[in-house]
Structure formats: C-alpha cells, structure tokens
Design a protein around this motif. Structure first.
Motif, PDB file in Angstrom:
ATOM      1  N   THR A 129       0.836  -1.211   0.000  1.00 25.21           N
ATOM      2  CA  THR A 129       0.000   0.000   0.000  1.00 25.21           C
ATOM      3  C   THR A 129       0.868   1.257   0.000  1.00 25.21           C
ATOM      4  OG1 THR A 129      -1.674  -1.241   1.209  1.00 25.21           O
ATOM      5  CG2 THR A 129      -1.950   1.131   1.148  1.00 25.21           C
ATOM      6  N   ILE A 130       1.965   1.210   0.760  1.00 22.22           N
ATOM      7  CA  ILE A 130       2.900   2.349   0.739  1.00 22.22           C
ATOM      8  C   ILE A 130       3.419   2.545  -0.681  1.00 22.22           C
ATOM      9  CG2 ILE A 130       5.215   3.093   1.474  1.00 22.22           C
ATOM     10  CD1 ILE A 130       4.585   1.821   4.217  1.00 22.22           C
ATOM     11  N   PHE A 131       3.779   1.437  -1.349  1.00 24.28           N
ATOM     12  CA  PHE A 131       4.280   1.570  -2.725  1.00 24.28           C
ATOM     13  C   PHE A 131       3.195   2.118  -3.653  1.00 24.28           C
ATOM     14  CE2 PHE A 131       7.839  -1.604  -1.869  1.00 24.28           C
ATOM     15  CZ  PHE A 131       8.846  -0.673  -2.084  1.00 24.28           C
ATOM     16  N   ASP A 132       1.943   1.696  -3.482  1.00 22.66           N
ATOM     17  CA  ASP A 132       0.873   2.196  -4.358  1.00 22.66           C
ATOM     18  C   ASP A 132       0.756   3.716  -4.209  1.00 22.66           C
ATOM     19  OD1 ASP A 132      -1.108   1.765  -6.322  1.00 22.66           O
ATOM     20  OD2 ASP A 132      -2.684   1.769  -4.813  1.00 22.66           O
ATOM     21  N   ALA A 133       0.805   4.185  -2.958  1.00 33.31           N
ATOM     22  CA  ALA A 133       0.702   5.631  -2.720  1.00 33.31           C
ATOM     23  C   ALA A 133       1.924   6.369  -3.277  1.00 33.31           C
ATOM     24  CB  ALA A 133       0.553   5.894  -1.230  1.00 33.31           C
ATOM     25  N   LEU A 134       3.117   5.811  -3.011  1.00 39.20           N
ATOM     26  CA  LEU A 134       4.361   6.455  -3.452  1.00 39.20           C
ATOM     27  C   LEU A 134       4.465   6.473  -4.975  1.00 39.20           C
ATOM     28  CD1 LEU A 134       7.322   7.428  -2.551  1.00 39.20           C
ATOM     29  CD2 LEU A 134       7.983   5.059  -3.022  1.00 39.20           C
ATOM     30  N   LEU A 135       4.232   5.304  -5.587  1.00 40.36           N
ATOM     31  CA  LEU A 135       4.399   5.209  -7.035  1.00 40.36           C
ATOM     32  C   LEU A 135       3.263   5.924  -7.764  1.00 40.36           C
ATOM     33  CD1 LEU A 135       5.802   1.565  -7.397  1.00 40.36           C
ATOM     34  CD2 LEU A 135       7.018   3.711  -6.981  1.00 40.36           C
ATOM     35  N   GLY A 136       2.071   5.966  -7.138  1.00 42.73           N
ATOM     36  CA  GLY A 136       0.964   6.748  -7.699  1.00 42.73           C
ATOM     37  C   GLY A 136       1.320   8.230  -7.732  1.00 42.73           C
ATOM     38  N   CYS A 147      -3.817   9.199 -12.750  1.00 46.12           N
ATOM     39  CA  CYS A 147      -3.484   7.834 -13.196  1.00 46.12           C
ATOM     40  C   CYS A 147      -4.113   6.820 -12.254  1.00 46.12           C
ATOM     41  CB  CYS A 147      -1.972   7.619 -13.151  1.00 46.12           C
ATOM     42  SG  CYS A 147      -1.023   8.709 -14.237  1.00 46.12           S
ATOM     43  N   ARG A 148      -4.281   5.601 -12.785  1.00 47.51           N
ATOM     44  CA  ARG A 148      -4.671   4.481 -11.924  1.00 47.51           C
ATOM     45  C   ARG A 148      -3.662   3.357 -12.076  1.00 47.51           C
ATOM     46  NH1 ARG A 148      -9.150   4.743  -8.979  1.00 47.51           N
ATOM     47  NH2 ARG A 148     -10.992   5.828  -9.756  1.00 47.51           N
ATOM     48  N   THR A 149      -3.552   2.569 -11.005  1.00 50.36           N
ATOM     49  CA  THR A 149      -2.637   1.439 -10.994  1.00 50.36           C
ATOM     50  C   THR A 149      -3.195   0.319 -11.869  1.00 50.36           C
ATOM     51  OG1 THR A 149      -2.579   1.926  -8.631  1.00 50.36           O
ATOM     52  CG2 THR A 149      -1.242   0.053  -9.411  1.00 50.36           C
ATOM     53  N   ALA A 150      -2.426  -0.146 -12.869  1.00 52.28           N
ATOM     54  CA  ALA A 150      -2.825  -1.325 -13.657  1.00 52.28           C
ATOM     55  C   ALA A 150      -2.254  -2.585 -13.008  1.00 52.28           C
ATOM     56  CB  ALA A 150      -2.363  -1.193 -15.099  1.00 52.28           C
ATOM     57  N   TYR A 151      -0.965  -2.515 -12.610  1.00 49.20           N
ATOM     58  CA  TYR A 151      -0.405  -3.588 -11.779  1.00 49.20           C
ATOM     59  C   TYR A 151       0.642  -3.022 -10.845  1.00 49.20           C
ATOM     60  CZ  TYR A 151       3.642  -3.959 -15.020  1.00 49.20           C
ATOM     61  OH  TYR A 151       4.761  -3.692 -15.776  1.00 49.20           O
ATOM     62  N   LEU A 152       0.874  -3.770  -9.779  1.00 48.41           N
ATOM     63  CA  LEU A 152       1.891  -3.383  -8.792  1.00 48.41           C
ATOM     64  C   LEU A 152       2.475  -4.674  -8.245  1.00 48.41           C
ATOM     65  CD1 LEU A 152       3.226  -1.281  -6.774  1.00 48.41           C
ATOM     66  CD2 LEU A 152       1.273  -1.707  -5.305  1.00 48.41           C
ATOM     67  N   THR A 153       3.765  -4.887  -8.482  1.00 45.38           N
ATOM     68  CA  THR A 153       4.429  -6.103  -8.001  1.00 45.38           C
ATOM     69  C   THR A 153       5.402  -5.711  -6.902  1.00 45.38           C
ATOM     70  OG1 THR A 153       4.304  -7.015 -10.220  1.00 45.38           O
ATOM     71  CG2 THR A 153       5.819  -8.098  -8.697  1.00 45.38           C
ATOM     72  N   THR A 154       5.314  -6.408  -5.776  1.00 47.81           N
ATOM     73  CA  THR A 154       6.192  -6.090  -4.641  1.00 47.81           C
ATOM     74  C   THR A 154       7.054  -7.294  -4.324  1.00 47.81           C
ATOM     75  OG1 THR A 154       4.461  -4.671  -3.756  1.00 47.81           O
ATOM     76  CG2 THR A 154       6.224  -5.250  -2.245  1.00 47.81           C
ATOM     77  N   GLU A 155       8.339  -7.045  -4.112  1.00 51.92           N
ATOM     78  CA  GLU A 155       9.245  -8.107  -3.637  1.00 51.92           C
ATOM     79  C   GLU A 155       9.704  -7.752  -2.235  1.00 51.92           C
ATOM     80  OE1 GLU A 155      12.392  -9.601  -6.075  1.00 51.92           O
ATOM     81  OE2 GLU A 155      11.239  -9.219  -7.902  1.00 51.92           O
ATOM     82  N   TYR A 156       9.601  -8.744  -1.333  1.00 52.71           N
ATOM     83  CA  TYR A 156       9.958  -8.548   0.072  1.00 52.71           C
ATOM     84  C   TYR A 156      11.337  -9.175   0.284  1.00 52.71           C
ATOM     85  CZ  TYR A 156       4.988  -7.521   0.220  1.00 52.71           C
ATOM     86  OH  TYR A 156       3.749  -6.975  -0.020  1.00 52.71           O
TER      87      TYR A 156
END
Ligand SMILES: CCCCCCCCCCCC(=O)SCCNC(=O)CCNC(=O)[C@H](O)C(C)(C)COP(=O)(O)OP(=O)(O)OC[C@H]1O[C@@H](n2cnc3c(N)ncnc32)[C@H](O)[C@@H]1OP(=O)(O)O
Length: 208
Positions: A129-136, A147-156
C-alpha cells in the motif's frame, strides 16, 4: 453536489487537487495524527473490562458526531493535500516527501505498531500500500497527472521494521503513450527491505 456528479476521475481529481491548507484543515491533520496515535495504542494494550466499556462508549459518541456531518467524497478534506506532509489519509503511515521531481521522488516514513504483521515486521499488505501511494504520486508527477494502478508487483527482501525511519525512493523508468512504468525501493538504513514495479495508466476524460 453529490459524489455521483463526479464519476469522471479527472474532474474529481482536479477539483480535489485544488486544496489550500488552512488553520482549520491543519487542525484536521492533527486530529488524524491523534487517530494514528490511538491506532498504535489500541493494538498494544489489553484493557480491563471497565476500560473497554468506557472506551467503546466514547468511540461510539465520536462516531455519531462524525456521522452527523458526513459529506460526499467531492467535499471531504480526507485524501486531499499533498505537499511535503503528504495527503490527509490514514491508509498508510504518514509519508513525508523530501524531494519531488518529475521522474524521481525521495520520501520517508515511520510506521507505528498499528501496521504490524508479526514478530516486529510490517504487514506485507501495508508495504504494498505504501508503494501504491508512493508510485501513484510518482506517476502523477509534478503536474498532478491523473493515473490508476494497472499492476503493482512487490518483492519482500528483508523484514521492514516498525518505529524506525524508512527511506522511500521512486523513479519513472519509461513512458509509452498513457503508460508510466515506475519502480520503488524501501530502505531501512543500508538494508533494502522491499522493491516494487508498477504500471500506471493515465486516465482519459470520462473514465471512472
Ligand atoms: C498531486 C497528486 C498526487 C496523486 C497521488 C495518487 C496516489 C494514489 C494512487 C493510487 C492509485 C490506485 O490505487 S487506483 C486503484 C487501483 N486500480 C484500479 O482500480 C484500476 C482498475 N483498472 C482500470 O480501471 C483499467 O484497467 C485501467 C484504467 C487501468 C486501464 O484501462 P483503459 O483505460 O481501458 O486502458 P487499456 O486500453 O486497457 O490499456 C492502456 C494500455 O495499458 C496496457 N495495460 C493495461 N492494463 C495492463 C496490465 N495490467 N498489464 C500490462 N499492460 C496493461 C494496455 O495493454 C494498453 O497498452 P497499449 O495498447 O497502449 O500498448
């Protein structure tokens, strides 16, 4: 005016981007900070039955006070703002934007106990969720592109700690027509905790 008058995402976003912080909205920001403090406290305590009864009654009273003043999305302060102190929101820990350029952002945050997954690590959904907000915000750029998110891939890659400063970096990797490919990194000191790559699509007039 109701929220159904604003099914056009661009019109809604442009209206909401036009937001000036005043003493009144700063007081709202302080109230949200108090809610965050409450959330952090509530997950850490096992209150007594008497304390639980007292708190539940107080919370229900505050809820009723707010419900009596509920507004359509277009008129709310929640979700607006966006300078150095970030948006007026509770869905992520507060993000502090230090440098915002059109192709690069540096921000930081400190997540409290509310965002715990297990064993001192941040919940993985919160990292995403942090990445969605930051990258958005990165996709929006300095011009507030909608813009809207089409995909978001996270690696931990390593546990993301709570109660510690985390540094966030976002970059625009490439742009093709309406598509903005963006990446992000979440650092704790010299440790790279998580990375993300995402595609954001610039909205067309009339799209929701
Ligand atoms: C200061 C302000 C701060 C602002 C700060 C804001 C921060 C908050 C940001 C949060 C954003 C969100 O969470 S938004 C909420 C989560 N996301 C959503 O709900 C989106 C749901 N999906 C959709 O509404 C739709 O699929 C869209 C809008 C994303 C795309 O639909 P569309 O407009 O019809 O576009 P479409 O023609 O399908 O695709 C356009 C191009 O993108 C490609 N494309 C589309 N989806 C994908 C995909 N998943 N993977 C690969 N490629 C894709 C297509 O192949 C095409 O490529 P080509 O033919 O051009 O090559």
């Amino acid at each position: 005016m109701t929220s159904v008058d604003f099914v056009d995402a661009i019109a809604l976003a442009k209206h909401r981007q036009n937001f000036e912080e005043t003493e009144h909205t700063r007081a709202y920001r302080e109230m949200l900070a108090a809610v965050r403090g409450f959330q952090n406290a509530v997950v850490q305590a096992n209150p007594s039955p008497e304390q639980l009864e007292q708190m539940t009654t107080s919370l229900q009273q505050m809820q009723a006070m707010l419900e009596a003043q509920a507004l359509p999305e277009v008129e709310r302060w929640y979700g607006r703002g966006g300078g150095r102190d970030g948006k007026l929101q509770l869905v992520t820990p507060q993000l502090i934007f230090e440098e915002v350029e059109d192709d690069r952002i540096h921000a930081h945050t400190t997540a409290g106990e509310f965002y715990i997954g297990m064993n001192g690590a941040m919940h993985g959904g919160i990292v995403a969720t942090i990445f969605d907000a930051l990258l958005g915000r990165m996709a929006a750029g300095t011009q507030g592109r909608v813009c809207r998110t089409a995909y978001l891939t996270t690696e931990y890659k390593a546990i993301t700690p709570l109660n510690q400063r985390l540094d966030l970096v976002a970059k625009v990797e490439s742009v093709e027509r309406r598509k903005r490919f963006v990446t992000g990194q979440l650092w704790h000191g010299d440790t790279l905790c998580a990375t993300a790559d995402a595609l954001f699509i610039e909205m067309l007039p009339g799209q929701q």
